[in-house]
Design a protein around this motif. Structure first.
Motif, short mmCIF file in Angstrom:
data_model
loop_
_atom_site.label_atom_id
_atom_site.label_comp_id
_atom_site.label_asym_id
_atom_site.label_seq_id
_atom_site.Cartn_x
_atom_site.Cartn_y
_atom_site.Cartn_z
N GLY A 193 0.78 -0.94 0.17
CA GLY A 193 0.04 0.19 0.01
C GLY A 193 0.78 1.05 -0.09
N ARG A 194 2.07 1.52 0.14
CA ARG A 194 2.43 2.58 -0.45
C ARG A 194 2.70 3.03 -1.31
N THR A 195 2.22 4.63 -1.71
CA THR A 195 2.16 5.38 -2.23
C THR A 195 4.02 5.90 -2.33
N PHE A 196 3.60 6.61 -4.52
CA PHE A 196 4.94 7.04 -4.10
C PHE A 196 5.02 8.24 -5.69
N HIS A 197 4.98 9.09 -5.24
CA HIS A 197 5.01 10.68 -6.45
C HIS A 197 6.09 10.88 -7.22
N ALA A 198 6.02 10.54 -8.12
CA ALA A 198 7.11 11.48 -8.84
C ALA A 198 6.66 11.84 -10.60
N ASN A 199 7.42 12.48 -11.29
CA ASN A 199 7.72 13.15 -12.82
C ASN A 199 8.26 11.77 -13.38
N TRP A 200 7.10 10.28 -14.47
CA TRP A 200 7.31 9.35 -14.00
C TRP A 200 7.90 9.47 -15.81
N ALA A 201 8.45 8.80 -16.72
CA ALA A 201 9.07 8.77 -17.89
C ALA A 201 8.00 7.43 -18.49
N PHE A 202 7.06 6.60 -17.88
CA PHE A 202 5.73 6.58 -18.75
C PHE A 202 4.34 7.16 -18.73
N SER A 203 3.53 6.73 -19.14
CA SER A 203 2.14 6.94 -18.91
C SER A 203 1.85 6.28 -17.64
N GLU A 204 0.63 6.79 -17.21
CA GLU A 204 -0.16 6.26 -15.86
C GLU A 204 -0.43 5.16 -16.33
N PRO A 205 -1.43 4.60 -17.59
CA PRO A 205 -1.72 3.63 -17.56
C PRO A 205 -0.44 2.78 -17.92
N SER A 206 0.72 3.42 -18.62
CA SER A 206 1.34 2.39 -19.12
C SER A 206 1.78 1.78 -17.72
N VAL A 207 2.28 2.59 -16.99
CA VAL A 207 2.64 1.93 -15.10
C VAL A 207 1.85 0.97 -14.89
N GLU A 255 1.08 -4.70 -13.19
CA GLU A 255 0.01 -5.88 -13.32
C GLU A 255 0.67 -6.75 -13.78
N ASP A 256 1.75 -6.49 -14.95
CA ASP A 256 2.86 -7.84 -15.58
C ASP A 256 3.91 -8.21 -14.81
N GLY A 257 3.88 -7.58 -13.47
CA GLY A 257 5.16 -7.87 -12.34
C GLY A 257 6.65 -7.39 -13.15
N LEU A 258 6.71 -5.83 -14.05
CA LEU A 258 7.19 -5.21 -14.51
C LEU A 258 7.86 -4.39 -13.60
N VAL A 259 7.38 -4.23 -12.16
CA VAL A 259 7.91 -3.12 -11.52
C VAL A 259 7.88 -3.14 -10.30
N ILE A 260 9.59 -3.36 -9.85
CA ILE A 260 9.83 -3.80 -7.95
C ILE A 260 9.95 -2.54 -7.58
N PHE A 261 9.61 -3.01 -6.22
CA PHE A 261 8.62 -1.41 -5.42
C PHE A 261 10.25 -1.69 -4.37
N PRO A 262 10.06 -1.10 -3.56
CA PRO A 262 11.60 -1.08 -2.35
C PRO A 262 10.73 -1.08 -1.00
N ASP A 263 11.27 -1.67 0.34
CA ASP A 263 11.05 -1.83 0.43
C ASP A 263 10.57 -0.70 1.80
N ASN A 264 11.29 -0.11 1.83
CA ASN A 264 10.97 1.41 2.52
C ASN A 264 10.09 2.51 1.42
N ASP A 265 9.82 3.26 2.98
CA ASP A 265 9.09 5.15 2.46
C ASP A 265 10.21 6.03 1.66
N SER A 266 11.61 5.69 1.57
CA SER A 266 12.60 7.23 1.07
C SER A 266 13.12 5.97 -0.49
#
Length: 617
Positions: free
Chosen positions: A301-315, A320-331
């Motif tokens: 449930g952690r959220t991350f806000h930034a200027n991303w290299a991809f559009s919101e639908p692409s992300v 969904e395809d398991g191509l995003v690795i989320f960090p273990d902490n908020d930093s």
């Protein structure tokens, strides 16, 4: 019957006249009485014409003369040099001894737009290695005089010292016409690489901009020639240990390089992903994209806000395809998985810094071919040249008209052996004398051209010795070459130019009473000249054949038949038998008719009835 008989052109194409013909096709209204009406041309171009009083460009003393040197047709030819060739009957490589300006003119007819890559390492204008006629006259006469084929005294040479008032202009006058002619030979997707140092790099860039167009500039690449000496203070703030290679395209949009192999050493698979090896890369935008939004880790449930290299639908799809690795902490920051397959397929086109290529190792490699003797100074590193050959070609023709010791030929054979390519080369080298007392002269090499041919022979033999498969007939690696030498035309009727003196012209007309071809000219030499001027290549398959008692030359398994014996007049029955062989083209030496116009007319009728082109020379 003259319309049924084609005359072999006496000179190379007149580029100036051909340009006017093209202009007449585009804008017929600018041609008046066979000449270009410049005022009418400027009127039609109107706003596209530059203000002659204020315009940007590269100007130097002698530029107009240098352009005329490129446009002036030549009657010169290339004579087969069987003795200095290797595997003449099977090779598709060519080595030409002669002045490269004249040779480039000769190559225009057949090789126009056929060469994929040109590499040259021209004189760097250091004040001692730059050879140029003291009268700045280009052409075959200058070459023949310099090689002592005409004048036993030879011609004086200038080393173009930097105290000379036209130090840079002399160099530009030498390079300009050669580059103009070289551009014509490149394919639409062809490239030229030019080696240079700091002395003329800035002028060379501007010269290439003019010849090829600024939009066709591909890059100015730096390569390190040697490691700086340690513990030795330089005399100036900077120590020169680099050179440049400047690259231009015929049409930049058409060029496609092979690309560089990517380093896959940092790929792994810590989560045992069935899709294979992967590595993580940042998902943040690096440019001016405006993709600010929040993404959430579906597991924590952690959220991350930034200027991303991809559009919101692409992300969303990537998560969904398991191509995003989320960090273990908020930093931390989410990163994307990049699999090795897609990574390796995403090839880079080129680099701006070529790194270090050892000139010392290049010298040692050449010495190893010549028993440890230093027969040539400053050869280019083979790995530098194979890099260009690999990137720009595969089954193509490459050209070097400042061949030096033949490094590009060696590199071409090496790369063919490495990747199975079937590249062919044309090398052009002036027969510049080797220095008295040098290792090359003491080893029996009278000229740089002699040395280059031997280098290519030995390099090819070494390749075959290293890899037994290269001696197999099915191998693509061609280690032979056909040797040619630049020479004056063998046809006396073609020799005189428009500015010939009156007494010389009178003697020329007297000479024509006897024969139009030189008495000492061989059938092979005559045929080579005729084929070149008719637009054939330097690697045509030629064989002697006998038809009805006439000795002819067959080109391309009988596609062309040539009768070149001026001393034996053929009979009509013999010529009928030749026509019955049904070649596409029949070439007959004009002197062979021995003034019998009826025989010539009858042959023309026979050829017309069979649909055969009849050519005379």
């Amino acid at each position: 019957m003259t319309e049924e008989i084609h005359a072999t052109p006496s000179t190379t194409p007149n580029i100036q006249t051909e340009l006017a013909a093209q202009l007449a096709e585009l804008m017929p209204e600018v041609i008046a009485d066979g000449k270009v009406d410049v005022e009418k041309l400027m009127e039609l171009l109107d706003g596209d014409v530059a203000d002659t009083s204020e315009r940007f460009g590269l100007f130097w003393p002698g530029k107009k003369r240098a352009l005329r040197a490129a446009q002036e047709p030549t009657t010169a030819t290339l004579r087969p040099d069987f003795e200095n060739s290797k595997d003449w009957d099977h090779t598709k490589n060519v080595f030409i001894e002669g002045d490269n300006l004249e040779v480039l003119k000769i190559l225009q007819k057949h090789y126009h737009a056929k060469i994929k890559m040109i590499y040259i390492d021209p004189p760097y204008n250091t004040g001692k290695d730059f050879v140029y006629p003291d009268n700045y006259k280009e052409g075959l006469d200058t070459y023949l005089e310099w090689t002592r084929q005409v004048n036993e005294e030879g011609k004086r040479l200038s080393t173009n010292a930097d105290t000379e008032g036209r130090y840079h202009s002399n160099w530009l006058n030498m390079m300009y016409p050669r580059l103009k002619l070289a551009r014509n030979l490149l394919t639409e997707d062809g490239v030229i690489f030019v080696s240079i140092d700091d002395t003329e790099v800035s002028l060379l860039r501007r010269l290439l901009d003019e010849v090829f167009g600024e939009g066709n500039f591909l890059g100015q690449f730096v390569w390190v020639t040697k490691n700086a000496a340690r513990g030795v203070p330089p005399r100036t703030m900077l120590m020169s240990n680099h050179e440049y290679v400047i690259a231009y395209a015929r049409r930049a949009g058409e060029v496609k390089f092979k690309g560089l192999e990517r380093d896959a050493g940092d790929f792994g698979n810590p989560d045992s992903d069935p899709r294979g090896l992967w590595r993580s890369e940042s998902m943040k935008a690096t440019g001016a994209q405006n993709n600010y939004f929040t993404i959430a880790d579906p597991k924590t449930g952690r959220t991350f806000h930034a200027n991303w290299a991809f559009s919101e639908p692409s992300v969303k799809r990537m998560i969904e395809d398991g191509l995003v690795i989320f960090p273990d902490n908020d930093s931390g920051t989410p990163r994307q998985k990049k699999f090795i397959g897609s990574y390796l397929n995403d090839r880079k086109a080129f680099v701006t810094n070529l790194g270090w290529y050892s000139t010392e190792n290049a010298t040692k490699a050449l010495m190893s071919l010549f028993g440890g003797k230093k027969v040539f100074d400053f050869p280019k590193p083979l790995d530098l040249l194979t890099f260009f050959v690999e990137q720009a070609t595969i089954d193509d023709l490459v050209l070097d008209f400042f061949a030096g010791s033949g490094s590009l030929a060696h590199a071409t054979m090496l790369q063919n052996a490495k990747d199975g390519g079937s590249r062919r080369y044309i090398q052009v080298q002036l027969p510049e004398p080797t220095p008295d007392g040098s290792a090359a002269r003491n080893s029996g090499f009278r000229t740089i051209a002699d040395l280059a041919r031997e280098r290519i022979r030995r390099a090819g033999s070494a390749l075959v010795k290293e890899d037994a498969s290269l001696s197999d007939a099915t191998s693509n690696t061609d280690v032979g070459f056909r040797a040619y030498k630049l020479a004056d035309t063998s046809f006396s009727k073609w020799k005189q130019s428009s500015d010939v003196e009156l007494n010389q012209l009178e003697q020329h007309l007297l000479d024509l009473r006897e024969s139009s071809s030189a008495d000492d000219a061989s059938a092979d030499g005559l045929l080579s000249e005729i084929l070149l001027k008719q637009g054939y290549s330097l690697i045509e398959q030629i064989a002697p054949v006998d038809v009805a008692g006439l000795n002819l030359r067959s080109v391309g398994d009988g596609v062309v038949l040539a009768y070149l014996n001026e001393h034996v007049k053929p009979t009509l029955e013999q010529l009928r038998a030749v026509v019955d062989e049904d070649p596409a083209r029949l070439i007959v030496l004009e002197d062979a008719f021995q003034g019998d116009d009826q025989l010539k007319t009858n042959l023309a009728q026979l050829c017309k009835s069979k649909g055969i082109e009849l050519w005379t020379a």
